[in-house]
Design a protein around this motif. Structure first.
Motif, PDB file in Angstrom:
ATOM      1  N   PRO A 170       8.421  -2.966   6.770  1.00 34.69           N
ATOM      2  CA  PRO A 170       7.150  -2.745   7.260  1.00 34.69           C
ATOM      3  C   PRO A 170       7.009  -1.244   6.606  1.00 34.69           C
ATOM      4  O   PRO A 170       6.137  -0.835   6.332  1.00 34.69           O
TER       5      PRO A 170
ATOM      6  N   SER B 238       8.862 -11.303   5.202  1.00 38.17           N
ATOM      7  CA  SER B 238       9.028 -10.256   4.361  1.00 38.17           C
ATOM      8  C   SER B 238       8.236  -9.110   4.594  1.00 38.17           C
ATOM      9  O   SER B 238       8.961  -7.863   4.825  1.00 38.17           O
ATOM     10  N   LEU B 239       7.155  -9.195   4.956  1.00 34.88           N
ATOM     11  CA  LEU B 239       6.386  -8.334   5.418  1.00 34.88           C
ATOM     12  C   LEU B 239       6.682  -7.439   6.574  1.00 34.88           C
ATOM     13  O   LEU B 239       6.876  -6.199   6.763  1.00 34.88           O
ATOM     14  N   TYR B 240       7.175  -8.160   7.696  1.00 35.67           N
ATOM     15  CA  TYR B 240       7.759  -7.642   9.182  1.00 35.67           C
ATOM     16  C   TYR B 240       9.113  -7.169   9.005  1.00 35.67           C
ATOM     17  O   TYR B 240       9.590  -6.390   9.835  1.00 35.67           O
TER      18      TYR B 240
ATOM     19  N   VAL C  82       0.243  -3.351   6.954  1.00 31.68           N
ATOM     20  CA  VAL C  82       0.757  -4.667   7.151  1.00 31.68           C
ATOM     21  C   VAL C  82      -0.064  -5.551   7.781  1.00 31.68           C
ATOM     22  O   VAL C  82      -0.202  -6.577   7.457  1.00 31.68           O
TER      23      VAL C  82
ATOM     24  N   ILE D 267       6.052  -9.640  -2.530  1.00 34.46           N
ATOM     25  CA  ILE D 267       6.164  -8.849  -1.061  1.00 34.46           C
ATOM     26  C   ILE D 267       7.668  -8.312  -1.316  1.00 34.46           C
ATOM     27  O   ILE D 267       7.850  -7.215  -1.017  1.00 34.46           O
TER      28      ILE D 267
ATOM     29  N   ALA E  46       9.089  -4.480  -1.380  1.00 35.81           N
ATOM     30  CA  ALA E  46       9.971  -3.925  -0.222  1.00 35.81           C
ATOM     31  C   ALA E  46      11.392  -3.407  -0.938  1.00 35.81           C
ATOM     32  O   ALA E  46      11.631  -2.568  -0.348  1.00 35.81           O
TER      33      ALA E  46
ATOM     34  N   TYR F 288       5.119  -0.301   2.983  1.00 37.37           N
ATOM     35  CA  TYR F 288       3.811  -0.792   2.611  1.00 37.37           C
ATOM     36  C   TYR F 288       2.762   0.479   2.875  1.00 37.37           C
ATOM     37  O   TYR F 288       1.727  -0.098   3.035  1.00 37.37           O
TER      38      TYR F 288
ATOM     39  N   CYS G 171       6.313 -15.110   3.436  1.00 38.00           N
ATOM     40  CA  CYS G 171       5.398 -13.913   3.275  1.00 38.00           C
ATOM     41  C   CYS G 171       5.452 -12.955   4.391  1.00 38.00           C
ATOM     42  O   CYS G 171       5.716 -11.699   4.244  1.00 38.00           O
ATOM     43  N   LEU G 172       5.129 -13.676   5.625  1.00 32.18           N
ATOM     44  CA  LEU G 172       5.168 -12.660   6.894  1.00 32.18           C
ATOM     45  C   LEU G 172       6.366 -12.128   7.280  1.00 32.18           C
ATOM     46  O   LEU G 172       6.677 -10.973   7.822  1.00 32.18           O
TER      47      LEU G 172
ATOM     48  N   LEU H 208      -2.527  -6.593   4.999  1.00 30.47           N
ATOM     49  CA  LEU H 208      -1.936  -7.700   4.165  1.00 30.47           C
ATOM     50  C   LEU H 208      -1.868  -9.024   4.907  1.00 30.47           C
ATOM     51  O   LEU H 208      -1.937  -9.999   4.226  1.00 30.47           O
ATOM     52  N   SER H 209      -1.506  -9.204   6.215  1.00 30.49           N
ATOM     53  CA  SER H 209      -1.148 -10.159   6.995  1.00 30.49           C
ATOM     54  C   SER H 209      -2.473 -11.020   6.960  1.00 30.49           C
ATOM     55  O   SER H 209      -2.380 -12.278   6.977  1.00 30.49           O
TER      56      SER H 209
END
Length: 655
Positions: free
Chosen positions: A132, A127-129, A2, A69, A73, A135, A124-125, A5-6
Motif C-alpha cells: 500500500p 497486490s494492492l494491499y 488504494v 500493479i 509496487a 501508491y 489485483c487486490l 484503485l480498488s
C-alpha cells in the motif's frame, strides 16, 4: 489512492461479469456478416459499437492489471512510464494464465468465465494491499496524459473500424490452430500438445508460445469463440503504442498531441494492413494469427533494447522473453541490433554486448532444453518447424528480383518513416542502430525466394516510425512533420485498400453442413482432429499452385473441422457426414476419398459436393499489392523463369 484503485478494479470487474457473454451473443449474430452493411448495423449499434468495445477494453485492462500493479509496487526511483508498461505487461502475460492453470489443477475448479474474472480481481487486490505504501507517488504519470488517451483510443479505433473482421469472420487454418491451442492450454494446463498429436503438435513450443498465453486468457473470460482470441490483439497494440511514444522522445518527457496522433494513425494503418493481408490462405487473413502475436515480438525487442541500453540486464532478460519466446525473428532482430550498436559505439562496448547477447542466447538455450525435457518425459513432441534444417532450407533458395516486397514494409508505416532511414546525418546513435538493424532484417527476408509474406517484415514496418519521430528536424517542427506523415499514410491506405472489405464466411457455411455421426473422446481428441482433417483433405485436396486455385475451392481442413465442431447457428440441412466405415449408405449418398481410422466422409448428393469443390470464384480481401502467389509461397527449387532463383547449396558445391 488504494481505495480508488480498488473501486476502479471492482467497476472493471462488474462490467466484464455483466458482459462476459458478448462473444456468445456475437457468434449468434454471425449472419450479420453477410448483410448489406456489416461495418455498421444500425439496429445493433448500441451493442456492437458501444457495449462490446467497453467490455473488450475493460477485459484488456483487467487482464493487464495484476502485472501493472506488481510492477508499480516493485519499481525503482529510476523507472519511467515505459519501464512500468513493459514490466507489467510481461508479468501479466505469463503470470495470469499460469496462475489460473495452477489454481485449476490444485482446486479442480474450472478457471473460466466468472471464476477466472474473480481470480484476476483477487490477484489485483492482493497486490494492492500487500504494497500500500507505494501508491502515493504519481510522478511517473505526469506529462503522459496524451499517451494514456492514445493508448485507450487506438485499440478502440482498431476494434470499431474493423469490427466485422473481429466479430464474425471465420477462422483460417492458422487462426483455427491458435483457437485449439488456447483451448488446449485451458483444459490441459499446458500450452503444448501431447505426443503423437500429428501436424498440429508442432506449435506452440517453449520458443513460440506467448500469443497462446494471451489468447487463452481472453478465451477464459469470453469462452471458445472466434472473437475471443482476436480481442487478444488489443492489449498488445495499446502497450506497444505507449512504449513507442517513449522511444520517440529522446529529449522530452511530456506528451504532445502531434506525436501521439501521428504515431497512433500509423499504428492504426499497420493494424489495418495486418488484419487483411498476411495469410497462407488465398482468400483472407485472420486477425487471430499472425496479427495477435506481432506486438509481442516488438515489445520484446524494444524492451530488450531499452533495458540493454541502460544495462539493466535482469529486466532485459525478463522482458525480452516477449520476443524470444514468440517467433525466431525476435533473436534475429536482437542480433542485428547488437552488431549495429557495437559498430556505432566508441569505445567498443565489448562487455555489454557479450553480456546482452549471452543472456538472449541463454534464454533460447534454456527454452530448447525445456522442450527436450518435456519431450523426454512424454509431455510433448519436439517441433521441427524452425529447427536448423528448416531454417537452412528456407535460406537455400534466394532471389533478388522480388521487388514488390519493398512495399511490404514501406506501406504499413506510411512510406515516409521508412524513407527516414536514409536521413542518416539527422539521426542520433540509437536511431542509427535501429536503421542498420532494419536494413539487415529486410535484406535477410527479402532475398529468400519462397514462403515470405508481409508479416515477415513487421519489425521493419514499425521500427522506422521510431526513427522518423526521433529525427531532429521532426522534433523541431512536429506540426509540419505530422502533415507530411498523414499525407504518406493517406497514400499508403489508398494503395493498400483491398478489393472487398467483407469478412470471409464460406468456411462456416460449409462446416455447418457437416454432421458428426461418430463418438469422440474429450478434448483434445487428437485422433479425431487428425482423422477429420485427413477426411476433409481427401474431399477438398490442399492447393499448392495458382493453377489449382483457379480450378478448386481451398477449404482449409483444420478451420473446417473447428467450425464443424462449433454449435450450428441455424437449421441447416446436412450435406456431409462423418461416419463409421460399417454404417450403410442411404440412397444417393457416396463416400468421398479413403477410409481414415475406420471413418469415412459421406456426401448426401454428388452434385452438391462437386459444386462445393469447384466453387473457386471466392471474394478476396487481400489487397493486390500484398498478394503473394501460391507459386511463390510454396515454390521450391532453382529456376530461370520468370526470374532467376539460385540454389546456394549448389553454388557453393554442397549439391
Amino acid at each position: 489512492m488504494v481505495f480508488r484503485l480498488s473501486l476502479f478494479l471492482i467497476v472493471l470487474t462488474g462490467i466484464i461479469l455483466v458482459g462476459q457473454d458478448i462473444a456468445a451473443t456475437l457468434s449468434a449474430k454471425a449472419a450479420l456478416a453477410d448483410g448489406a452493411s456489416p461495418y455498421f448495423v444500425t439496429d445493433e449499434a448500441l451493442f456492437l459499437y458501444i457495449w462490446v468495445p467497453l467490455v473488450a477494453l475493460s477485459a484488456s485492462a483487467l487482464f493487464l492489471a495484476p502485472g501493472l500493479i506488481l510492477a508499480w509496487a516493485v519499481r525503482t526511483p529510476s523507472d519511467r512510464f515505459e519501464h512500468w508498461l513493459l514490466k507489467g505487461f510481461t508479468l501479466s502475460l505469463f503470470g495470469v494464465p499460469a496462475i489460473a492453470a495452477l489454481v485449476q489443477v490444485v482446486s479442480g475448479i474450472q478457471m473460466t468465465e466468472t471464476a477466472f474474472i474473480l481470480l484476476i480481481l483477487m490477484l489485483c487486490l492482493l497486490s494492492l494491499y500487500l504494497f500500500p505504501a507505494h501508491y502515493f507517488e504519481p510522478q511517473m504519470f505526469r506529462g503522459k496524459s496524451w499517451d494514456i488517451i492514445g493508448m485507450i483510443l487506438l485499440p478502440l479505433a482498431v476494434l470499431l473500424l474493423m469490427s466485422p473482421k473481429f466479430y464474425w469472420e471465420v477462422l483460417n487454418d492458422d487462426g483455427a490452430h491458435s483457437f485449439l491451442n488456447a483451448m488446449l492450454f485451458i483444459i490441459r494446463g499446458l500450452p503444448f500438445w501431447p505426443p503423437d498429436s500429428g501436424a498440429i503438435g508442432g506449435y506452440p513450443t517453449p520458443k513460440m508460445m506467448t500469443e497462446t498465453f494471451m489468447q487463452a486468457g481472453f478465451m477464459r473470460i469470453f469462452g471458445p469463440y472466434e472473437v475471443s482470441i482476436r480481442l487478444a490483439y488489443l492489449p498488445g497494440i495499446s502497450i506497444l503504442f505507449g512504449v513507442m511514444l517513449a522511444f520517440v522522445r529522446p529529449t522530452k518527457t511530456r506528451s504532445n498531441m502531434q506525436t501521439v496522433f501521428g504515431l497512433g494513425m500509423a499504428l492504426l494503418l499497420f493494424s489495418f494492413v495486418m488484419a487483411f493481408n498476411p495469410s497462407y490462405n488465398p482468400y483472407f487473413a485472420d486477425i487471430a494469427l499472425p496479427m495477435v502475436r506481432e506486438p509481442m515480438i516488438l515489445l520484446g525487442v524494444l524492451g530488450y533494447i531499452l533495458f540493454f541500453s541502460e544495462q539493466k540486464f535482469g529486466w532485459m532478460a525478463a522482458v525480452s522473453t516477449l520476443g524470444l519466446l514468440t517467433a525466431p525473428n525476435g533473436i534475429l532482430l536482437i542480433g542485428f541490433f547488437l552488431i549495429s550498436y557495437f559498430l556505432l559505439t566508441r569505445p567498443f562496448p565489448i562487455r555489454q554486448v557479450i553480456v546482452g547477447g549471452g543472456i538472449a542466447l541463454a534464454i533460447l538455450i534454456l527454452a530448447s532444453l525445456f522442450e527436450m525435457l518435456l519431450g523426454r518425459f512424454g509431455v510433448m513432441n519436439q517441433s521441427t518447424e524452425f529447427n536448423t534444417d528448416s531454417i537452412l532450407n528456407r535460406l537455400r533458395f534466394i532471389s533478388i528480383f522480388e521487388t514488390e516486397r519493398t512495399l511490404f514494409w514501406l506501406l504499413p508505416s506510411g512510406i515516409l518513416p521508412s524513407l527516414a532511414l536514409l536521413a542518416w546525418p539527422w539521426q542520433d546513435k540509437l536511431s542509427k542502430a535501429l536503421t542498420l538493424s532494419v536494413i539487415a532484417y529486410v535484406l535477410f527476408f527479402y532475398i529468400q525466394a519462397y514462403r515470405i509474406l508481409p508479416h515477415h517484415f513487421t519489425p521493419a514496418m514499425i521500427i522506422p516510425l521510431i526513427v522518423f519521430w526521433r529525427l531532429r528536424l521532426v522534433q523541431a517542427a512536429p506540426t509540419p512533420a505530422l502533415v507530411c506523415a498523414l499525407s504518406g499514410l493517406a497514400v499508403s491506405l489508398w494503395i493498400s485498400w483491398p478489393e472487398t472489405l467483407r469478412p470471409f464466411t464460406l468456411t462456416r457455411n460449409l462446416a455447418d453442413r457437416i454432421t458428426f455421426e461418430v463418438e469422440s473422446g474429450p478434448f483434445p481428441d487428437t485422433e479425431e482432429i487428425n482423422a477429420v482433417q485427413t477426411l476433409i483433405d481427401e474431399a477438398f485436396p490442399p492447393i499448392w499452385t495458382e493453377a489449382e486455385l483457379e480450378e478448386r475451392y481451398m477449404a482449409g481442413a483444420l478451420s473446417v473441422y473447428v467450425h464443424a465442431r462449433m454449435p450450428t447457428l441455424k437449421d441447416t440441412a446436412a450435406d456431409y457426414f462423418i461416419r463409421a466405415t460399417d454404417t450403410p449408405l442411404h440412397p444417393g449418398e457416396s463416400i468421398i476419398g479413403d477410409t481414415v481410422d475406420d471413418w469415412v466422409l459421406v456426401a448426401r448428393d454428388s452434385a452438391i459436393y462437386e459444386s462445393d469443390l469447384r466453387n473457386a470464384d471466392q471474394p478476396i480481401s487481400i489487397a493486390p499489392v500484398f498478394h503473394v502467389p501460391f507459386d511463390i509461397i510454396f515454390g521450391r527449387g532453382a529456376r530461370e523463369a520468370p526470374y532467376p532463383v539460385w540454389d546456394i547449396a549448389r553454388v557453393v558445391g554442397l549439391r
